[in-house]
Design a protein around this motif. Structure first.
Motif, PDB file in Angstrom:
ATOM      1  N   ILE A  65      51.669 -32.264  -1.057  1.00  0.00           N
ATOM      2  CA  ILE A  65      50.529 -32.353  -2.420  1.00  0.00           C
ATOM      3  C   ILE A  65      49.388 -31.715  -1.831  1.00  0.00           C
ATOM      4  O   ILE A  65      49.029 -31.656  -0.520  1.00  0.00           O
ATOM      5  CB  ILE A  65      50.109 -33.596  -2.567  1.00  0.00           C
ATOM      6  N   THR A  76      49.738 -35.536   7.278  1.00  0.00           N
ATOM      7  CA  THR A  76      48.640 -35.055   6.468  1.00  0.00           C
ATOM      8  C   THR A  76      48.002 -34.029   7.402  1.00  0.00           C
ATOM      9  O   THR A  76      47.942 -34.116   8.709  1.00  0.00           O
ATOM     10  CB  THR A  76      47.622 -36.260   6.408  1.00  0.00           C
ATOM     11  N   VAL A 132      49.458 -32.875   2.001  1.00  0.00           N
ATOM     12  CA  VAL A 132      50.005 -34.391   2.441  1.00  0.00           C
ATOM     13  C   VAL A 132      51.560 -33.872   2.308  1.00  0.00           C
ATOM     14  O   VAL A 132      51.945 -33.562   1.410  1.00  0.00           O
ATOM     15  CB  VAL A 132      49.733 -35.498   1.394  1.00  0.00           C
ATOM     16  N   ASN A 192      46.490 -40.274  -2.552  1.00  0.00           N
ATOM     17  CA  ASN A 192      47.764 -39.791  -2.403  1.00  0.00           C
ATOM     18  C   ASN A 192      48.522 -40.881  -1.667  1.00  0.00           C
ATOM     19  O   ASN A 192      48.209 -41.239  -0.428  1.00  0.00           O
ATOM     20  CB  ASN A 192      47.650 -38.436  -1.210  1.00  0.00           C
ATOM     21  N   ILE A 245      43.473 -30.244   1.691  1.00  0.00           N
ATOM     22  CA  ILE A 245      44.195 -31.658   2.474  1.00  0.00           C
ATOM     23  C   ILE A 245      45.723 -31.293   2.091  1.00  0.00           C
ATOM     24  O   ILE A 245      45.823 -31.666   0.910  1.00  0.00           O
ATOM     25  CB  ILE A 245      43.593 -32.818   2.198  1.00  0.00           C
ATOM     26  N   LEU A 263      55.451 -35.043   2.686  1.00  0.00           N
ATOM     27  CA  LEU A 263      55.931 -36.370   2.432  1.00  0.00           C
ATOM     28  C   LEU A 263      57.796 -36.169   2.552  1.00  0.00           C
ATOM     29  O   LEU A 263      58.197 -35.240   1.699  1.00  0.00           O
ATOM     30  CB  LEU A 263      55.751 -36.944   1.011  1.00  0.00           C
ATOM     31  N   LEU A 308      39.477 -39.599   8.620  1.00  0.00           N
ATOM     32  CA  LEU A 308      40.428 -38.583   9.148  1.00  0.00           C
ATOM     33  C   LEU A 308      39.581 -37.114   9.497  1.00  0.00           C
ATOM     34  O   LEU A 308      39.856 -36.342  10.143  1.00  0.00           O
ATOM     35  CB  LEU A 308      41.741 -38.281   8.472  1.00  0.00           C
ATOM     36  N   LYS A 366      44.911 -30.720   7.723  1.00  0.00           N
ATOM     37  CA  LYS A 366      43.838 -29.846   7.029  1.00  0.00           C
ATOM     38  C   LYS A 366      44.347 -28.601   7.091  1.00  0.00           C
ATOM     39  O   LYS A 366      44.322 -27.984   8.280  1.00  0.00           O
ATOM     40  CB  LYS A 366      42.464 -30.497   7.514  1.00  0.00           C
ATOM     41  N   LYS A 378      42.306 -42.440   5.707  1.00  0.00           N
ATOM     42  CA  LYS A 378      43.512 -43.139   5.377  1.00  0.00           C
ATOM     43  C   LYS A 378      43.275 -44.545   5.226  1.00  0.00           C
ATOM     44  O   LYS A 378      42.683 -45.263   6.056  1.00  0.00           O
ATOM     45  CB  LYS A 378      44.316 -42.757   6.782  1.00  0.00           C
ATOM     46  N   LEU A 380      46.134 -34.325  10.946  1.00  0.00           N
ATOM     47  CA  LEU A 380      45.025 -35.403  10.700  1.00  0.00           C
ATOM     48  C   LEU A 380      45.743 -36.580  10.873  1.00  0.00           C
ATOM     49  O   LEU A 380      45.122 -37.497  11.490  1.00  0.00           O
ATOM     50  CB  LEU A 380      44.422 -35.261   9.248  1.00  0.00           C
ATOM     51  N   ASP A 381      47.110 -36.859  10.480  1.00  0.00           N
ATOM     52  CA  ASP A 381      47.492 -38.137  10.365  1.00  0.00           C
ATOM     53  C   ASP A 381      49.103 -38.036  10.446  1.00  0.00           C
ATOM     54  O   ASP A 381      49.609 -37.038   9.845  1.00  0.00           O
ATOM     55  CB  ASP A 381      47.337 -38.947   9.243  1.00  0.00           C
ATOM     56  N   VAL A 382      49.820 -38.762  11.264  1.00  0.00           N
ATOM     57  CA  VAL A 382      51.400 -38.520  11.396  1.00  0.00           C
ATOM     58  C   VAL A 382      52.086 -40.122  11.217  1.00  0.00           C
ATOM     59  O   VAL A 382      51.437 -40.926  11.716  1.00  0.00           O
ATOM     60  CB  VAL A 382      51.719 -38.273  12.824  1.00  0.00           C
ATOM     61  N   GLU A 383      52.567 -40.065  10.211  1.00  0.00           N
ATOM     62  CA  GLU A 383      53.250 -41.048   9.690  1.00  0.00           C
ATOM     63  C   GLU A 383      54.933 -41.086  10.040  1.00  0.00           C
ATOM     64  O   GLU A 383      55.404 -39.824  10.114  1.00  0.00           O
ATOM     65  CB  GLU A 383      53.337 -41.652   8.325  1.00  0.00           C
ATOM     66  N   ASN A 402      46.532 -42.046  18.930  1.00  0.00           N
ATOM     67  CA  ASN A 402      48.048 -41.750  19.118  1.00  0.00           C
ATOM     68  C   ASN A 402      48.236 -40.203  19.772  1.00  0.00           C
ATOM     69  O   ASN A 402      49.171 -39.718  19.587  1.00  0.00           O
ATOM     70  CB  ASN A 402      48.625 -41.916  17.798  1.00  0.00           C
TER      71      ASN A 402
END
Lengths: 438, 438
Positions: free
Chosen positions: A374, A352, A420, B376, A418, A422, B344, A354, B354, A344-347, B289
Motif C-alpha cells: 500500500i 512499513t 506498507v 492501514n 509511506i 504485507l 514512526l 518511508k 503505529k 520505520l517498523d518491522v512486524e 528494536n
C-alpha cells in the motif's frame, strides 16, 4: 586527466553508519564551507574537480554501490560496475577495458588509479596530476605516489626509493614491518604505499590480457565471477622492475575507524545532540531526528543511526568488528539512484517503509510474488503506474497493490510515500523487474 | 486494607524513558522471576496484592496517567482522577471523598496513604498493614511510617520520635538538614519521612472540610482547579500533635535518578545491547528494536527510547534536568487505556504513527478538524466505525478519513494499524470526542 577511483566494499568498522549496503565512503560527515555535510566520495570528487575541472573520473565499484554513487554524485560520474567482488587486480583490469571499449579512451593516455576514501588536502590531487604528467615522459612503466610517513606505522606497506629526490626510481617494496624496522626504513627515505599509481592505459590493458584470457570488455564482464581474487600490488606492482615514485608530503589520513574519523570532524557534534560541560573529547554523530544527551563522558564516540547505537571509548572503537559482525540487523536505510528509503517498523508479517523519490526520478517497474503493498502519498506530486495504468498522485492518495501486480512511481516534485508491505515472507529478493515501453 | 497510592507527576529525570506523558513509575525496568519486566506501579501493586489479596487500592493521579494505569494494571484498579495538579493535600482530600462518595467506604475504616514509587521489599507492605491495624487502636490521630536511615542524608525530612520503640509517639519533624545535623538526629533515633501514613477515613474527610469549602466529591472535583497547591505534610501533619510512628527497617530506595535506578537493575542490560569485556559498571536500557553496542566504557548509563538517547556518567546523571528541559521533543510513544501508539515519522505536513489496540478495546469515537487520516491495517481483526457506518477490517484493509469525519476502531484480536495523518497543523489538541449510542 583520467582517474579510476577504487570504491571499496562494505565494512562494519564504522557501524552503525556503515552497513552491508552503505560503505563508509558514503557517510556524510565532513562539513563544507557552506555548512552542509559531504561524504568521502563527494569530498574526493569535489577536490578532483577543483584541481582539474576536465578530469574524466571513473568509479570502479560493485553493483551494490551504483545507486549510492549516482545519488551522491549525480549521473555525470562514470561507473565501472563489478558484477562481484574480486580484489583490485580484476577491478582495475575491468575498469581499463571499460575506459577503452565503453568510453573510447586512447590506449596511449595516462590513467591514475587511487582509492576513493583518503582524507587529504587539495595538494594530493596536484600530485596525482604530477603522476599523470610523469607517465607521459615514459621514464618508467609505473609511477607510484609515495606518502611521506609521519610515524613508524606498522599498518602500511613501505616503498623504498633509490634516493630522496621528489621523483625517484623504486628500489623495492616492504610489507607491513614492525615499528623498529619501520623506523629504519623511514631513516633511509622510505614512503608509505597508499595504493596510488599512474601508467598508460595500454600498460593496464597489456597486464589484463597477460594474466586473464578474454577478448573485450563485454567478455571480461561476463566471466568476471570466474576470476581469482588477487591484488594489483601482488599481480603487477611487486613483479614490475621499472617503477618510479613521486613523494607526497601533504595531509593524508586513513579514516577507517571511529577514532581516526572523529579526528577529522571539525565540530564535536553532527546532528541533534547536547553535551554538558563535564564532557571531554566527545564526538557525536546522530542521524536520527531525536536528541542525544551526553553527560560527564571522556574520550567517547557516540554514533546513532536507524541501524543502532554505538557508544565507545575512542581507542576501543577500532575493535568493533567482531561485535557488529554478530549483529543480524536488517538494512534500515539505503540511498538509491532515485532517492532513499528508511524502514520505520518491522512486524512478523509486515513492514512499513518511508520512500523518498527525488524530482524527475523513478524506481524500477517491478512486482513482488509474496507481498501486497500500500502506498500512502504524504507529500509531493508524481505519477503512479500500476499494471500499465497511469495515475497522477498527490498527498493523501492511497494506492493498493496485490502481490504480482506490476508497479512503479515517478516523482514530478520530491515525492514521499509511506509504503506498507504485507506478507508472510517479506524479502528484498522478492522482486521481478520489467522494462517500460516508453 | 484501603490504600491510596499517590502517583506523582511527569518528570524528566529519567529521560528519555520518562517524558511529559510517561512518568517514571510506568517504565518497565524491574525483572520478575518469570523474566518479564514490570514497572514501579506494577511492582508495588503486585507486592500489595501478595501481602493482602483483599486490599482495596485507589490510585490518586492526574488525567494524563489514567490510560497508562489501566494499560498496566487492568480495569480493577480504582483511580481518583485529579482534574489538574494541586500537590498532595488536595489530591488526598479528593481521593478521600472518592472513597466515601464513589466507593462507599465507611468513614470509620482505616486508610493507608503512600507514594506509588518506592523500591522496597515485601516487608514494607507488612508495615503498611501494621499501620492500618495501629490506626484501629485509636492511640493517635495519625500513624506514620518512619524509615530507618542508612546514612545521614541531606535529601530527606526527619521524624523525631519520643523513643526508639517499634511504635512510638512523634516528638517533632525536621526539614532536610545538613549532613552533620542529620547525623545528630540519627544518633537520637530519628527516622526518614517517606510520606507514608495511615488514619481513619473520617480524619481525612474532616481535614478536607476544615480547609476547603465544598459539599461532596462532585463539588470538590468541580472546583479542584481553584484549590491552592499545598502539601499534606504542611497542611496537616506538621500541625497535628497526636501522631505515632512505626519504624520500618527493610529495603527502601528512592529511584529518582538514573544512578539510583540502575542500582536496582538485576542485570546490566535491558533490551538489545552488547557490552565488550572492557566495560565496567555499565547499564543499558534500550527500548528500540535495533542494537546498542558499548565498548570500553566505565560507570556509564545508556538509555535509548523513541524519544532520544542518553549517555551519561552515572553520577552526572542526577544533573540531567536542565539539559532535557531545553529539549522540545514531541511525544514519540504513549500507553493508552486501549493499547499504545508510537510515532514512526514526522514531516512538515504529515505524521506516521503505529497504533496497537488490545483485544476487546476501542479508542474514543472522535474527529479532527485539521487533518485527514488513513488507517492501514497491518495485523489482527477489528471493527471500524466511520460516520456511523461499521466495517469489519483485517490486515491489508485501508480506511481513509477526511477531516471532520467521526471515527473509531475496536479490536477483536490484537489489532495493529499504521495511521498516516495529513494536514498543515497536526496537533494532539485537534480532537473532538463523541458519545457512542451503544
Amino acid at each position: 586527466m583520467n582517474i579510476i577511483l577504487l570504491s571499496g566494499g562494505s565494512g562494519k568498522r564504522l557501524w552503525p553508519l556503515s552497513n552491508d549496503v552503505r560503505s563508509k565512503q558514503f557517510i556524510k560527515i565532513f562539513q563544507k564551507e557552506d555548512g552542509e555535510y559531504e561524504s568521502m566520495v563527494q569530498r574526493v570528487y569535489r577536490q578532483i574537480r577543483r584541481v582539474d575541472s576536465s578530469a574524466v573520473v571513473t568509479i570502479a565499484t560493485s553493483r551494490a554501490q551504483v545507486s549510492a554513487i549516482h545519488n551522491q554524485l549525480g549521473e555525470e560520474a562514470f561507473v565501472s560496475v563489478e558484477p562481484c567482488r574480486r580484489d583490485t587486480f580484476p577491478a582495475i583490469a575491468l575498469a581499463s577495458l571499460y575506459l577503452k571499449d565503453v568510453r573510447n579512451v586512447e590506449e596511449n593516455e595516462p590513467v591514475v588509479v587511487c582509492p576513493v576514501d583518503p582524507y587529504v588536502d587539495d595538494s594530493y590531487f596536484d600530485t596525482l596530476k604530477e603522476l599523470s604528467i610523469q607517465v607521459e615522459k615514459d621514464e618508467a612503466n609505473l609511477v607510484l605516489m609515495g606518502i611521506e610517513p609521519t610515524y613508524p606505522s606498522e599498518k602500511y606497506g613501505y616503498i623504498i626509493p633509490v634516493d630522496r629526490k621528489k621523483i625517484s626510481s623504486v628500489n623495492t617494496f616492504k610489507e607491513k614491518p614492525d615499528e623498529k624496522t619501520a623506523g629504519e626504513y623511514i631513516s633511509r627515505g622510505a614512503l608509505w604505499n597508499g595504493g596510488v599509481f599512474a601508467c598508460r592505459l595500454r600498460y593496464l590493458l597489456d597486464k589484463a590480457h597477460e594474466l586473464i584470457d578474454f577478448t573485450d570488455y563485454a567478455d571480461l564482464f561476463a566471466k568476471y565471477d570466474t576470476l581469482p581474487k588477487i591484488s594489483f600490488d601482488y599481480a603487477v606492482v611487486e613483479k614490475e622492475s621499472d617503477i618510479q615514485v613521486v613523494r607526497y608530503d601533504g595531509e593524508w589520513k586513513d579514516l577507517g575507524t571511529w577514532n581516526t574519523l572523529t579526528e577529522a570532524m571539525t565540530e564535536p557534534v553532527i546532528g541533534d545532540a547536547v553535551l554538558n560541560d563535564a564532557c571531554e573529547n566527545v564526538s557525536v554523530i546522530n542521524e536520527l531526528n531525536v536528541p542525544v544527551v551526553c553527560m560527564g563522558l571522556k574520550d567517547v564516540v557516540v554514533s546513532v543511526s536507524a541501524e543502532g547505537v554505538l557508544v565507545s571509548d575512542k581507542e576501543q572503537s577500532s575493535y568493533i568488528k567482531p561485535y557488529v559482525d554478530k549483529i543480524e540487523q536488517q538494512i534500515m536505510f539505503a540511498e538509491k539512484s532515485w532517492g532513499s528509503f528508511r524502514v520505520l517498523d518491522v512486524e512478523e508479517e509486515g513492514m512499513t517503509i518511508k520512500v523518498t523519490l527525488n524530482p524527475g526520478h523513478r524506481m524500477n517497474y517491478h512486482s513482488h510474488l509474496r507481498r501486497d503493498e500500500i502506498w500512502n502519498v504524504i507529500s509531493g506530486e508524481g505519477v503512479v503506474l500500476v499494471d500499465g495504468m497511469e495515475q497522477n498522485v498527490k498527498a493523501g492518495d492511497v494506492i493498493t497493490m496485490q502481490a504480482g501486480c506490476r508497479h512503479t512511481v515517478s516523482a514530478v516534485t520530491e515525492l514521499k510515500l509511506i509504503e506498507v508491505q504485507l506478507g508472510k515472507e517479506i524479502s528484498v529478493h522478492d522482486k521481478q523487474k520489467f522494462e517500460l515501453d516508453n
